[in-house]
Design a protein around this motif. Sequence first.
Motif, PDB file in Angstrom:
ATOM      1  N   VAL A 263      48.346  48.876 -11.320  1.00 55.48           N
ATOM      2  CA  VAL A 263      48.008  48.229 -10.045  1.00 55.48           C
ATOM      3  C   VAL A 263      49.148  48.418  -9.056  1.00 55.48           C
ATOM      4  CG1 VAL A 263      47.615  45.996  -8.914  1.00 55.48           C
ATOM      5  CG2 VAL A 263      46.403  46.549 -11.030  1.00 55.48           C
ATOM      6  N   PHE A 264      50.375  48.164  -9.497  1.00 56.28           N
ATOM      7  CA  PHE A 264      51.534  48.286  -8.607  1.00 56.28           C
ATOM      8  C   PHE A 264      51.808  49.735  -8.202  1.00 56.28           C
ATOM      9  CE2 PHE A 264      53.071  44.043 -10.338  1.00 56.28           C
ATOM     10  CZ  PHE A 264      52.818  43.362  -9.151  1.00 56.28           C
ATOM     11  N   SER A 265      51.281  50.686  -8.947  1.00 57.88           N
ATOM     12  CA  SER A 265      51.484  52.094  -8.581  1.00 57.88           C
ATOM     13  C   SER A 265      50.786  52.440  -7.262  1.00 57.88           C
ATOM     14  CB  SER A 265      50.997  53.027  -9.698  1.00 57.88           C
ATOM     15  OG  SER A 265      49.579  53.105  -9.715  1.00 57.88           O
ATOM     16  N   HIS A 266      49.859  51.575  -6.844  1.00 60.84           N
ATOM     17  CA  HIS A 266      49.162  51.781  -5.573  1.00 60.84           C
ATOM     18  C   HIS A 266      49.908  51.139  -4.403  1.00 60.84           C
ATOM     19  CE1 HIS A 266      45.753  53.414  -7.766  1.00 60.84           C
ATOM     20  NE2 HIS A 266      45.843  52.388  -8.591  1.00 60.84           N
ATOM     21  N   MET A 267      51.122  50.638  -4.679  1.00 62.68           N
ATOM     22  CA  MET A 267      51.930  49.975  -3.657  1.00 62.68           C
ATOM     23  C   MET A 267      53.303  50.637  -3.594  1.00 62.68           C
ATOM     24  SD  MET A 267      51.434  45.965  -4.558  1.00 62.68           S
ATOM     25  CE  MET A 267      49.836  45.235  -4.809  1.00 62.68           C
ATOM     26  N   THR A 268      53.957  50.448  -2.475  1.00 64.19           N
ATOM     27  CA  THR A 268      55.349  50.884  -2.377  1.00 64.19           C
ATOM     28  C   THR A 268      56.206  49.890  -3.155  1.00 64.19           C
ATOM     29  OG1 THR A 268      55.853  49.544  -0.425  1.00 64.19           O
ATOM     30  CG2 THR A 268      54.947  51.770  -0.025  1.00 64.19           C
ATOM     31  N   GLU A 269      57.450  50.262  -3.427  1.00 61.92           N
ATOM     32  CA  GLU A 269      58.366  49.356  -4.135  1.00 61.92           C
ATOM     33  C   GLU A 269      58.562  48.066  -3.333  1.00 61.92           C
ATOM     34  OE1 GLU A 269      60.363  48.124  -7.379  1.00 61.92           O
ATOM     35  OE2 GLU A 269      59.256  50.021  -7.227  1.00 61.92           O
ATOM     36  N   TYR A 270      58.636  48.196  -2.018  1.00 66.14           N
ATOM     37  CA  TYR A 270      58.801  47.024  -1.153  1.00 66.14           C
ATOM     38  C   TYR A 270      57.585  46.103  -1.257  1.00 66.14           C
ATOM     39  CZ  TYR A 270      59.149  44.113   2.990  1.00 66.14           C
ATOM     40  OH  TYR A 270      59.180  43.030   3.830  1.00 66.14           O
ATOM     41  N   GLU A 271      56.372  46.677  -1.240  1.00 64.58           N
ATOM     42  CA  GLU A 271      55.157  45.865  -1.350  1.00 64.58           C
ATOM     43  C   GLU A 271      55.109  45.145  -2.703  1.00 64.58           C
ATOM     44  OE1 GLU A 271      52.040  48.405   1.450  1.00 64.58           O
ATOM     45  OE2 GLU A 271      52.423  49.070  -0.609  1.00 64.58           O
ATOM     46  N   LYS A 272      55.462  45.860  -3.761  1.00 64.25           N
ATOM     47  CA  LYS A 272      55.474  45.261  -5.106  1.00 64.25           C
ATOM     48  C   LYS A 272      56.438  44.075  -5.140  1.00 64.25           C
ATOM     49  CE  LYS A 272      57.008  46.124  -9.819  1.00 64.25           C
ATOM     50  NZ  LYS A 272      57.579  47.069 -10.766  1.00 64.25           N
ATOM     51  N   GLU A 273      57.661  44.285  -4.653  1.00 67.85           N
ATOM     52  CA  GLU A 273      58.652  43.204  -4.642  1.00 67.85           C
ATOM     53  C   GLU A 273      58.171  42.031  -3.793  1.00 67.85           C
ATOM     54  OE1 GLU A 273      61.359  42.904  -6.532  1.00 67.85           O
ATOM     55  OE2 GLU A 273      60.766  44.809  -7.439  1.00 67.85           O
ATOM     56  N   THR A 274      57.512  42.325  -2.688  1.00 63.83           N
ATOM     57  CA  THR A 274      56.982  41.275  -1.812  1.00 63.83           C
ATOM     58  C   THR A 274      55.928  40.456  -2.553  1.00 63.83           C
ATOM     59  OG1 THR A 274      57.416  42.600   0.154  1.00 63.83           O
ATOM     60  CG2 THR A 274      55.812  40.818   0.385  1.00 63.83           C
ATOM     61  N   VAL A 275      55.028  41.119  -3.255  1.00 60.12           N
ATOM     62  CA  VAL A 275      53.987  40.416  -4.015  1.00 60.12           C
ATOM     63  C   VAL A 275      54.621  39.543  -5.086  1.00 60.12           C
ATOM     64  CG1 VAL A 275      52.074  40.717  -5.658  1.00 60.12           C
ATOM     65  CG2 VAL A 275      52.147  42.086  -3.565  1.00 60.12           C
ATOM     66  N   LEU A 276      55.531  40.106  -5.864  1.00 59.85           N
ATOM     67  CA  LEU A 276      56.153  39.342  -6.947  1.00 59.85           C
ATOM     68  C   LEU A 276      56.946  38.151  -6.410  1.00 59.85           C
ATOM     69  CD1 LEU A 276      57.250  42.226  -9.340  1.00 59.85           C
ATOM     70  CD2 LEU A 276      55.315  40.655  -9.594  1.00 59.85           C
ATOM     71  N   ARG A 277      57.691  38.368  -5.334  1.00 64.06           N
ATOM     72  CA  ARG A 277      58.450  37.273  -4.716  1.00 64.06           C
ATOM     73  C   ARG A 277      57.495  36.196  -4.204  1.00 64.06           C
ATOM     74  NH1 ARG A 277      61.619  40.710  -2.415  1.00 64.06           N
ATOM     75  NH2 ARG A 277      60.544  40.717  -0.430  1.00 64.06           N
ATOM     76  N   SER A 278      56.397  36.629  -3.589  1.00 67.88           N
ATOM     77  CA  SER A 278      55.416  35.682  -3.045  1.00 67.88           C
ATOM     78  C   SER A 278      54.733  34.878  -4.150  1.00 67.88           C
ATOM     79  CB  SER A 278      54.363  36.423  -2.224  1.00 67.88           C
ATOM     80  OG  SER A 278      54.965  37.073  -1.126  1.00 67.88           O
TER      81      SER A 278
END
Length: 149
Positions: free
Chosen positions: A114-129
């Motif tokens: 799932v996270f492979s469809h996101m940039t590293e920044y987007e992934k970190e943003t989701v996890l932080r959120s």
Amino acid sequence: MENGRELFQMMTRRFGLLNRNCCTVCGCDISLVQSHLLYEIDRQHNPSMQQVAEILATDITTFSRQVQSLVKMNLVKKTPDPSDRRVFTLSLTAAGKMVATTIDQEMNNYLDEVFSHMTEYEKETVLRSVKLFNDAMGKSSRCCAPITG
């Protein structure tokens, strides 16, 4: 602004479908509840039945039946506490550890995909959120309380 409840409903449904479809592990059919039990027993160090039931917010009678089914499948070991014979501690058998590890790997593989469809920044943003949201839920006076009215 998107409808928050709708977003969480969709995410919950997708996780529910994932859990329903991927829980035949090592020849064992594992329900979603059993998967949660294995995860929590694996995460703790010989937790008591009461501790795990409280973490999962499950009444002890329903919880006992689920534990018994895992004992019969030879995935969980239930041991009387030497200091208080009324208390039972739970641990995973070797087969239980293998099933729990396999489910964990499958879930992590799914999340990686799932996270492979996101940039590293987007992934970190989701996890932080998600962490921020979980922390806020833990502080809410209404978190995990039944809806009344």
